[in-house]
Design a protein around this motif. Sequence first.
Motif, PDB file in Angstrom:
ATOM      1  N   HIS A   1      -4.942 -66.617-101.692  1.00  0.00           N
ATOM      2  CA  HIS A   1      -5.919 -66.364-101.647  1.00  0.00           C
ATOM      3  C   HIS A   1      -5.904 -67.568-100.013  1.00  0.00           C
ATOM      4  O   HIS A   1      -6.471 -68.648-100.735  1.00  0.00           O
ATOM      5  CB  HIS A   1      -6.960 -66.543-102.997  1.00  0.00           C
ATOM      6  CG  HIS A   1      -8.025 -67.017-102.754  1.00  0.00           C
ATOM      7  ND1 HIS A   1      -9.046 -66.528-103.894  1.00  0.00           N
ATOM      8  CD2 HIS A   1      -8.921 -67.438-101.635  1.00  0.00           C
ATOM      9  CE1 HIS A   1     -10.331 -66.289-103.119  1.00  0.00           C
ATOM     10  NE2 HIS A   1     -10.410 -67.057-102.185  1.00  0.00           N
TER      11      HIS A   1
ATOM     12  N   HIS B   1      -8.448 -68.382 -96.702  1.00  0.00           N
ATOM     13  CA  HIS B   1      -9.304 -67.710 -95.547  1.00  0.00           C
ATOM     14  C   HIS B   1      -9.161 -68.125 -93.944  1.00  0.00           C
ATOM     15  O   HIS B   1      -9.269 -69.165 -93.429  1.00  0.00           O
ATOM     16  CB  HIS B   1     -10.992 -68.223 -96.534  1.00  0.00           C
ATOM     17  CG  HIS B   1     -11.392 -67.478 -97.477  1.00  0.00           C
ATOM     18  ND1 HIS B   1     -12.320 -66.075 -97.518  1.00  0.00           N
ATOM     19  CD2 HIS B   1     -11.145 -68.922 -98.997  1.00  0.00           C
ATOM     20  CE1 HIS B   1     -12.189 -66.003 -99.178  1.00  0.00           C
ATOM     21  NE2 HIS B   1     -11.761 -67.579 -99.733  1.00  0.00           N
TER      22      HIS B   1
ATOM     23  N   LYS C   1     -12.580 -57.439-101.061  1.00  0.00           N
ATOM     24  CA  LYS C   1     -13.272 -58.453-102.073  1.00  0.00           C
ATOM     25  C   LYS C   1     -14.979 -58.438-102.621  1.00  0.00           C
ATOM     26  O   LYS C   1     -15.647 -57.524-101.290  1.00  0.00           O
ATOM     27  CB  LYS C   1     -12.682 -59.498-100.803  1.00  0.00           C
ATOM     28  CG  LYS C   1     -13.610 -61.068-101.854  1.00  0.00           C
ATOM     29  CD  LYS C   1     -12.873 -61.502-102.960  1.00  0.00           C
ATOM     30  CE  LYS C   1     -13.631 -62.478-103.245  1.00  0.00           C
ATOM     31  NZ  LYS C   1     -13.929 -64.103-101.594  1.00  0.00           N
TER      32      LYS C   1
ATOM     33  N   HIS D   1      -9.469 -66.993-109.341  1.00  0.00           N
ATOM     34  CA  HIS D   1      -9.917 -68.060-109.165  1.00  0.00           C
ATOM     35  C   HIS D   1      -9.953 -67.924-111.709  1.00  0.00           C
ATOM     36  O   HIS D   1      -8.583 -68.026-112.226  1.00  0.00           O
ATOM     37  CB  HIS D   1     -11.119 -68.109-108.984  1.00  0.00           C
ATOM     38  CG  HIS D   1     -11.553 -67.707-107.688  1.00  0.00           C
ATOM     39  ND1 HIS D   1     -11.006 -68.769-107.103  1.00  0.00           N
ATOM     40  CD2 HIS D   1     -12.720 -67.348-107.238  1.00  0.00           C
ATOM     41  CE1 HIS D   1     -11.484 -68.019-106.048  1.00  0.00           C
ATOM     42  NE2 HIS D   1     -12.569 -67.586-106.468  1.00  0.00           N
TER      43      HIS D   1
ATOM     44  N   ASP E   1      -6.830 -71.161-101.692  1.00  0.00           N
ATOM     45  CA  ASP E   1      -8.262 -71.020-101.158  1.00  0.00           C
ATOM     46  C   ASP E   1      -9.178 -71.814-100.550  1.00  0.00           C
ATOM     47  O   ASP E   1     -10.518 -72.855-100.805  1.00  0.00           O
ATOM     48  CB  ASP E   1      -8.876 -70.925-102.394  1.00  0.00           C
ATOM     49  CG  ASP E   1     -11.063 -70.185-102.555  1.00  0.00           C
ATOM     50  OD1 ASP E   1     -10.947 -69.078-101.669  1.00  0.00           O
ATOM     51  OD2 ASP E   1     -11.133 -70.009-103.722  1.00  0.00           O
TER      52      ASP E   1
HETATM   53 ZN    ZN Z   1     -11.677 -67.494-101.561  1.00  0.00          ZN
END
Ligand code: ZN
Length: 442
Positions: free
Chosen positions: A86, A88, A214, A275, A343
């Motif tokens: 996860h 970005h 997503k 999550h 994340d």
């Molecule tokens: Zn995220």
Amino acid sequence: MLKATLAAAMSILLAGTAVAQAPAEVLFRDVRVFDGKSDRLTAATSVLVRGNQIAAIGPAVVATAPGATVIDGAGRTLMPGLIDAHWHTMLIRPSPEQAIFGDLGFTNLLAGAEARATLMRGFTSVRDLGGPSFGLKQAIDLGAVEGPRIWPSGAMITVTSGHGDFRMQSELPRDASQALSRMEQIGGSMVADSPDTVRQRVREQLMLGASQIKLTAGGGVSSPHSPLDVSAFTLEELKAAVDAATNWGTYVSVHAYTPTAVRRSIDAGVKVIEHAHLIDDATAKYIAEKGVWLSTQPFLAEEAQPFPPGSSQYQKKQQVVSGTEVIYGLVRKYRLKTAFGTDILFSEAQARRQGSLLAAMTRWFTPAEVLQMATSTNGELLALSGLRSPYAGKLGVVEEGALADLLLVEGDPIANIRLVEDPERNFRVIMKDGRVYKNSLQ
Ligand SMILES: [Zn+2]
């Protein structure tokens, strides 16, 4: 006659090409292997990489590759490259304001610099869960920029006011005649408020090259308008996304913290929950029964926060941090198929702690389990993209035929997991796709 001459010329050409393109060989000699699955290292052995694949493993391979470039491991550990499930790529270094409203060229250059840093931390693959990462991925695959393999989701898809809706209230109400908002124009996130629009937005991401889709099924920390407890998409909207992704041979992953958001997503056919820090025991049991993946993260109290104290984002972050203990307890209890990810958002300093976050997982798992999670288990998750995977081949393991993403580690990371906290010192060789990106032995 002419035909025969042409054929002869072609065969010479092809033969010439074959010689010129004979794949390079790299021999890791005298290494102990963590194969991504085992609880312990192998005895001293050797690993031969040919082209972008692991060609052979065993003490005898030394004699089979006289022309190989030799890397003398001197008893160090050879292991698969790490995978962050996860990530970005586009949202680490910029501030939220820069990411949405700033110059796109600047954002891309920041992302390129961060991509190199990510690779130098030993993360050779990342699953990108939202952001306009297609261009960066293309540049990395071309070799123009150094960075990890990227499994892009493209824009995350959200409802009006949901997680990922970064519009200002002054932009409402939305009128069909208006241009898309800035965050939509740059492919950061897309707003969709009906099954038809969801389907269209999903297909747009797939056309751009998304390897998975997503959606944000519930509220989130970093978005300004969504409380954590809310559910976003209806069952029909989620199903529309799942249909479109399934037709394309891939799957939907959802951002969801609460029992309602998680359950509804599973009922719609979603394959991966991101999550889930606020779920209860019964929901964890449901995840297990349905064989759904959990892609969760160690959000830790002691980690620095990018959000100013007193902001709603800060308070929401505190809430999910308190769920970290709960979720890993449930993972253990129900043996959930669990991926490791971080994340990290809007903080280069935090990104430098990517390996430290992995090591911190030993609060709940053994060092071997932690390393398995970040290699072979995450590799299995990446494989859910099926034929839409951007890179053909097996990842997260050291075995014959797998893609050659490898780390040579100074020491035994199973005996001392903290080695992964200092990749600059301890990852002596970093190889991705058969190419050496770092070698500090020389
Ligand atoms: Zn995220």
